[in-house]
Design a protein around this motif. Structure first.
Motif, PDB file in Angstrom:
ATOM      1  N   PRO A  77       0.818  -1.216   0.000  1.00  0.00           N
ATOM      2  CA  PRO A  77       0.000   0.000   0.000  1.00  0.00           C
ATOM      3  C   PRO A  77       0.849   1.262   0.000  1.00  0.00           C
ATOM      4  CG  PRO A  77      -0.349  -1.286   2.012  1.00  0.00           C
ATOM      5  CD  PRO A  77       0.634  -2.017   1.187  1.00  0.00           C
ATOM      6  N   ALA A  78       0.366   2.254  -0.722  1.00  0.00           N
ATOM      7  CA  ALA A  78       1.033   3.557  -0.777  1.00  0.00           C
ATOM      8  C   ALA A  78       0.707   4.354   0.487  1.00  0.00           C
ATOM      9  CB  ALA A  78       0.571   4.321  -2.018  1.00  0.00           C
ATOM     10  N   GLU A  79       1.495   5.386   0.705  1.00  0.00           N
ATOM     11  CA  GLU A  79       1.321   6.208   1.905  1.00  0.00           C
ATOM     12  C   GLU A  79      -0.104   6.738   2.040  1.00  0.00           C
ATOM     13  OE1 GLU A  79       3.077  10.439   3.527  1.00  0.00           O
ATOM     14  OE2 GLU A  79       4.454   9.104   2.465  1.00  0.00           O
ATOM     15  N   HIS A  80      -0.674   7.250   0.950  1.00  0.00           N
ATOM     16  CA  HIS A  80      -2.030   7.800   1.031  1.00  0.00           C
ATOM     17  C   HIS A  80      -3.070   6.711   1.313  1.00  0.00           C
ATOM     18  CE1 HIS A  80      -2.116   6.507  -3.198  1.00  0.00           C
ATOM     19  NE2 HIS A  80      -3.430   6.495  -3.067  1.00  0.00           N
ATOM     20  N   GLN A  81      -2.826   5.496   0.828  1.00  0.00           N
ATOM     21  CA  GLN A  81      -3.751   4.400   1.097  1.00  0.00           C
ATOM     22  C   GLN A  81      -3.693   3.997   2.567  1.00  0.00           C
ATOM     23  OE1 GLN A  81      -2.016   1.958  -2.025  1.00  0.00           O
ATOM     24  NE2 GLN A  81      -3.974   1.935  -3.108  1.00  0.00           N
ATOM     25  N   LEU A  82      -2.493   3.963   3.128  1.00  0.00           N
ATOM     26  CA  LEU A  82      -2.340   3.634   4.547  1.00  0.00           C
ATOM     27  C   LEU A  82      -3.025   4.680   5.416  1.00  0.00           C
ATOM     28  CD1 LEU A  82       1.392   2.581   4.325  1.00  0.00           C
ATOM     29  CD2 LEU A  82      -0.503   1.038   4.907  1.00  0.00           C
TER      30      LEU A  82
END
Length: 151
Positions: A77-82
């Protein structure tokens, strides 16, 4: 980008994944852990020919494997998804200087109290916070080495 180890820990803790275009993933335990793949609706390439350039819409171009079962893949997962997965529990992200450089600290607040999670990369701090939430742990904080400490 979070490490494969941290992504595997999130998956094992029950993080659901609904694959979508742009998601990055690995296929661990096949001597391919360092190969990161990106889901894409289509691959588009510019091809040079004697008559000029054209844009080709291709299938799999860089990998000869036809398919892989989804459970074999591990989402990174990407930072924004986390951050989105943390939802209202996420309070803020801080960057603080330490003798070795700087660290990122994610602060959470929920019905269990306040928690802080630090890592050298912001995405890792978010991932540690989400791992903590998925595990149902209460109180304390998790540092970059995964050790629990009081906040």
């Amino acid at each position: 980008m979070i490490s494969v180890d941290l992504a595997l820990r999130l998956r094992d803790a029950g993080l659901p994944w609904e694959p979508t275009s742009g998601d990055r993933f690995v296929i661990p335990h096949r001597d391919m852990d360092s190969d990161v793949f990106t889901l894409s609706d289509m691959t588009v390439e510019v091809h040079d020919h004697p008559t000029g350039q054209f844009i080709g819409f291709n299938g799999t171009t860089e990998w000869a494997l036809d398919s892989v079962d989804r459970p074999e893949a591990c989402w990174l997962p990407a930072e924004h998804q986390l951050r989105d997965l943390l939802g209202d529990r996420f309070t803020r992200l801080e960057r603080r200087d330490v003798p070795e450089g700087s660290v990122y600290r994610v602060l959470l607040l929920d019905e269990r109290g306040a928690d802080a999670f630090e890592a050298a990369e912001a995405s890792d701090a978010y991932a540690l916070a989400l791992l903590h939430h998925l595990s149902g742990a209460a109180g304390g904080s998790v540092g970059t080495d995964g050790a629990t400490a009081s906040a």
